[in-house]
Design a protein around this motif. Sequence first.
Motif, PDB file in Angstrom:
ATOM      1  N   PRO A  12       0.839  -1.202   0.000  1.00  0.00           N
ATOM      2  CA  PRO A  12       0.000   0.000   0.000  1.00  0.00           C
ATOM      3  C   PRO A  12       0.874   1.252   0.000  1.00  0.00           C
ATOM      4  O   PRO A  12       1.890   1.316   0.702  1.00  0.00           O
ATOM      5  CB  PRO A  12      -0.789  -0.097   1.309  1.00  0.00           C
ATOM      6  CG  PRO A  12      -0.532  -1.453   1.855  1.00  0.00           C
ATOM      7  CD  PRO A  12       0.673  -2.013   1.181  1.00  0.00           C
ATOM      8  N   THR A  15      -0.972   7.170  -0.201  1.00  0.00           N
ATOM      9  CA  THR A  15      -2.301   7.647  -0.565  1.00  0.00           C
ATOM     10  C   THR A  15      -3.255   6.453  -0.604  1.00  0.00           C
ATOM     11  O   THR A  15      -2.899   5.403  -1.148  1.00  0.00           O
ATOM     12  CB  THR A  15      -2.252   8.319  -1.955  1.00  0.00           C
ATOM     13  OG1 THR A  15      -1.247   9.318  -1.947  1.00  0.00           O
ATOM     14  CG2 THR A  15      -3.585   8.930  -2.319  1.00  0.00           C
ATOM     15  N   GLY A  17      -5.660   3.686  -1.699  1.00  0.00           N
ATOM     16  CA  GLY A  17      -5.930   3.082  -2.999  1.00  0.00           C
ATOM     17  C   GLY A  17      -4.710   2.930  -3.889  1.00  0.00           C
ATOM     18  O   GLY A  17      -4.764   2.238  -4.896  1.00  0.00           O
ATOM     19  N   VAL A  18      -3.611   3.575  -3.534  1.00  0.00           N
ATOM     20  CA  VAL A  18      -2.393   3.489  -4.346  1.00  0.00           C
ATOM     21  C   VAL A  18      -1.583   2.272  -3.907  1.00  0.00           C
ATOM     22  O   VAL A  18      -1.385   2.039  -2.716  1.00  0.00           O
ATOM     23  CB  VAL A  18      -1.549   4.780  -4.233  1.00  0.00           C
ATOM     24  CG1 VAL A  18      -0.188   4.599  -4.887  1.00  0.00           C
ATOM     25  CG2 VAL A  18      -2.291   5.946  -4.862  1.00  0.00           C
ATOM     26  N   GLU A  32       3.892   2.599  -9.325  1.00  0.00           N
ATOM     27  CA  GLU A  32       2.688   2.534  -8.513  1.00  0.00           C
ATOM     28  C   GLU A  32       1.473   2.566  -9.419  1.00  0.00           C
ATOM     29  O   GLU A  32       1.562   2.957 -10.583  1.00  0.00           O
ATOM     30  CB  GLU A  32       2.627   3.680  -7.510  1.00  0.00           C
ATOM     31  CG  GLU A  32       2.529   5.044  -8.129  1.00  0.00           C
ATOM     32  CD  GLU A  32       2.514   6.158  -7.107  1.00  0.00           C
ATOM     33  OE1 GLU A  32       1.745   7.104  -7.333  1.00  0.00           O
ATOM     34  OE2 GLU A  32       3.251   6.099  -6.109  1.00  0.00           O
ATOM     35  N   GLY A  33       0.350   2.142  -8.866  1.00  0.00           N
ATOM     36  CA  GLY A  33      -0.890   2.160  -9.619  1.00  0.00           C
ATOM     37  C   GLY A  33      -2.057   2.453  -8.698  1.00  0.00           C
ATOM     38  O   GLY A  33      -1.961   2.287  -7.478  1.00  0.00           O
ATOM     39  N   ASN A  34      -3.150   2.884  -9.287  1.00  0.00           N
ATOM     40  CA  ASN A  34      -4.380   3.138  -8.530  1.00  0.00           C
ATOM     41  C   ASN A  34      -5.175   1.838  -8.497  1.00  0.00           C
ATOM     42  O   ASN A  34      -5.867   1.511  -9.452  1.00  0.00           O
ATOM     43  CB  ASN A  34      -5.205   4.252  -9.190  1.00  0.00           C
ATOM     44  CG  ASN A  34      -4.497   5.580  -9.095  1.00  0.00           C
ATOM     45  OD1 ASN A  34      -3.987   5.934  -8.035  1.00  0.00           O
ATOM     46  ND2 ASN A  34      -4.449   6.315 -10.187  1.00  0.00           N
ATOM     47  N   GLY A  35      -5.017   1.096  -7.441  1.00  0.00           N
ATOM     48  CA  GLY A  35      -5.652  -0.206  -7.314  1.00  0.00           C
ATOM     49  C   GLY A  35      -4.748  -1.298  -7.869  1.00  0.00           C
ATOM     50  O   GLY A  35      -3.763  -1.034  -8.551  1.00  0.00           O
ATOM     51  N   ASP A  38      -4.403  -1.708 -11.929  1.00  0.00           N
ATOM     52  CA  ASP A  38      -3.524  -0.692 -12.516  1.00  0.00           C
ATOM     53  C   ASP A  38      -2.082  -0.921 -12.081  1.00  0.00           C
ATOM     54  O   ASP A  38      -1.156  -0.767 -12.886  1.00  0.00           O
ATOM     55  CB  ASP A  38      -3.991   0.710 -12.120  1.00  0.00           C
ATOM     56  CG  ASP A  38      -3.198   1.800 -12.811  1.00  0.00           C
ATOM     57  OD1 ASP A  38      -2.960   1.697 -14.033  1.00  0.00           O
ATOM     58  OD2 ASP A  38      -2.815   2.774 -12.126  1.00  0.00           O
ATOM     59  N   ALA A  39      -1.876  -1.316 -10.832  1.00  0.00           N
ATOM     60  CA  ALA A  39      -0.516  -1.567 -10.334  1.00  0.00           C
ATOM     61  C   ALA A  39       0.149  -2.695 -11.122  1.00  0.00           C
ATOM     62  O   ALA A  39       1.335  -2.616 -11.455  1.00  0.00           O
ATOM     63  CB  ALA A  39      -0.548  -1.900  -8.844  1.00  0.00           C
ATOM     64  N   GLN A  42       1.118  -1.282 -14.567  1.00  0.00           N
ATOM     65  CA  GLN A  42       2.270  -0.387 -14.417  1.00  0.00           C
ATOM     66  C   GLN A  42       3.536  -1.190 -14.118  1.00  0.00           C
ATOM     67  O   GLN A  42       4.626  -0.859 -14.589  1.00  0.00           O
ATOM     68  CB  GLN A  42       2.019   0.646 -13.304  1.00  0.00           C
ATOM     69  CG  GLN A  42       0.837   1.555 -13.552  1.00  0.00           C
ATOM     70  CD  GLN A  42       0.925   2.331 -14.834  1.00  0.00           C
ATOM     71  OE1 GLN A  42       1.998   2.742 -15.263  1.00  0.00           O
ATOM     72  NE2 GLN A  42      -0.209   2.536 -15.486  1.00  0.00           N
TER      73      GLN A  42
END
Length: 145
Positions: A12, A15, A17-18, A32-35, A38-39, A42
């Motif tokens: 985690p 931020t 959700g990141v 990093e990714g949003n969720g 996405d992670a 990335q």
Amino acid sequence: MDSFAYAAEFEPGDTPGVIVVSFPDVPEAITEGNGMADARLQAEEALGLALLSYPARGQPLPKPRAKGKRLSLVAVAPDVAAKLAVIEAFVSAGISKSELARRMQKDEKEVRRILDPKHATKLPAMVDALRALGKRLVIGVEAAA
């Protein structure tokens, strides 16, 4: 068989959700990714870019060694895996670019582009290069994580 997959740690971020992703065996690859979805996307891209920087700097690829419960395997995109396979096979063969061009019946300029980590190369050209180097590209499919 080389799969160009490396263990990644998903943690985690600061931020909500990141998700921060790092690779113990490839310290240059961090993203990093949003969720989680996405992670993972990335992470695949960051790993590919980092691994392509090794031959560009004249360094061998790191060996995937990291293991652990908190680590997940991430593989590079198929086009990146094919490019890395061509470069590694060429280095292992110990031949010149002109010799590879002769074997492929191509112009040496085209072989230089195929071996350039920064140049996008179409799959048929990489398959031809691998064949000329005594290798073959094997494609597999597995469930997405």
